[in-house]
Write a protein that holds these residues in place. Sequence first.
Motif, short mmCIF file in Angstrom:
data_model
loop_
_atom_site.label_atom_id
_atom_site.label_comp_id
_atom_site.label_asym_id
_atom_site.label_seq_id
_atom_site.Cartn_x
_atom_site.Cartn_y
_atom_site.Cartn_z
N ALA A 162 0.87 -1.17 -0.03
CA ALA A 162 -0.11 -0.18 -0.20
C ALA A 162 1.09 1.21 0.01
N ARG A 163 0.39 2.33 -0.42
CA ARG A 163 1.30 3.61 -0.52
C ARG A 163 0.49 4.68 0.30
N ARG A 206 4.93 6.59 0.54
CA ARG A 206 5.88 5.68 0.93
C ARG A 206 5.34 3.81 0.79
N PRO A 207 5.90 3.15 0.19
CA PRO A 207 5.53 1.90 0.16
C PRO A 207 5.33 1.18 1.45
N ILE A 208 4.24 0.60 1.83
CA ILE A 208 4.24 -0.44 3.16
C ILE A 208 4.14 -1.66 2.53
N TYR A 209 4.86 -2.51 2.85
CA TYR A 209 4.55 -4.13 2.35
C TYR A 209 4.16 -4.69 3.71
N VAL A 210 3.51 -5.66 3.41
CA VAL A 210 2.76 -6.71 4.30
C VAL A 210 3.24 -8.15 3.92
N ALA A 211 3.92 -8.97 4.70
CA ALA A 211 4.20 -10.44 4.31
C ALA A 211 2.99 -11.07 5.23
N MET A 212 2.32 -11.80 4.47
CA MET A 212 1.36 -12.92 5.16
C MET A 212 1.98 -14.36 4.96
N GLY A 251 4.50 -9.49 9.30
CA GLY A 251 5.06 -8.16 9.31
C GLY A 251 4.61 -7.24 8.56
N LEU A 252 5.04 -5.79 8.68
CA LEU A 252 4.90 -4.60 7.95
C LEU A 252 6.15 -3.99 7.88
N TRP A 253 6.54 -3.46 6.65
CA TRP A 253 7.71 -2.70 6.48
C TRP A 253 7.58 -1.59 5.58
N GLY A 264 8.85 1.01 2.79
CA GLY A 264 9.83 1.21 1.97
C GLY A 264 10.75 2.43 2.08
N GLU A 265 11.47 2.57 1.19
CA GLU A 265 12.12 3.88 1.04
C GLU A 265 11.51 4.77 -0.09
N HIS A 266 11.05 6.09 0.15
CA HIS A 266 10.36 6.83 -0.68
C HIS A 266 11.30 7.00 -1.94
N GLY A 267 11.04 6.54 -3.20
CA GLY A 267 11.74 6.93 -4.29
C GLY A 267 13.03 5.99 -4.49
N ALA A 268 13.55 5.40 -3.58
CA ALA A 268 14.81 4.82 -3.77
C ALA A 268 14.69 3.46 -4.34
N GLY A 269 13.52 2.66 -4.19
CA GLY A 269 13.11 1.15 -4.59
C GLY A 269 13.99 0.44 -3.87
#
Length: 106
Positions: free
Chosen positions: A5-6, A17-23, A35-37, A39-44
């Motif tokens: 999600a962003r 910023r991207p928020i990654y969800v691992a299920m 967990g939730l992580w 991501g870096e804005h614009g860095a990839g």
Amino acid sequence: HEVCARPKIRDGNVANRPIYVAMGVTVEGTRDILGLWAGEHGAGEGAKYWLRVLSELKNRGVQDVCIVVCDGLKGFPDAIGQVWARAIVQTCVVHLLRNSFAYASR
């Protein structure tokens, strides 16, 4: 399975910023958010980022991974192979179809 999600996050400046969800899904069918992580804005996020995330999951107790479904994030398959060498990496069918439409005429 990874989902992103962003939302807008304030970290000095307000930015998407991207928020990654691992299920995780067990062989019995039980689902669990691992967990939730952010991501870096614009860095990839590359292989080093994903290696850190997956190593954290392994250190927290995720021992055996059979299949990882993802959307082809850069560096993700390499990181998976380093953490869980026997895991199968499968591209998400929805992302596979969506990316394939770019090569099809209307």
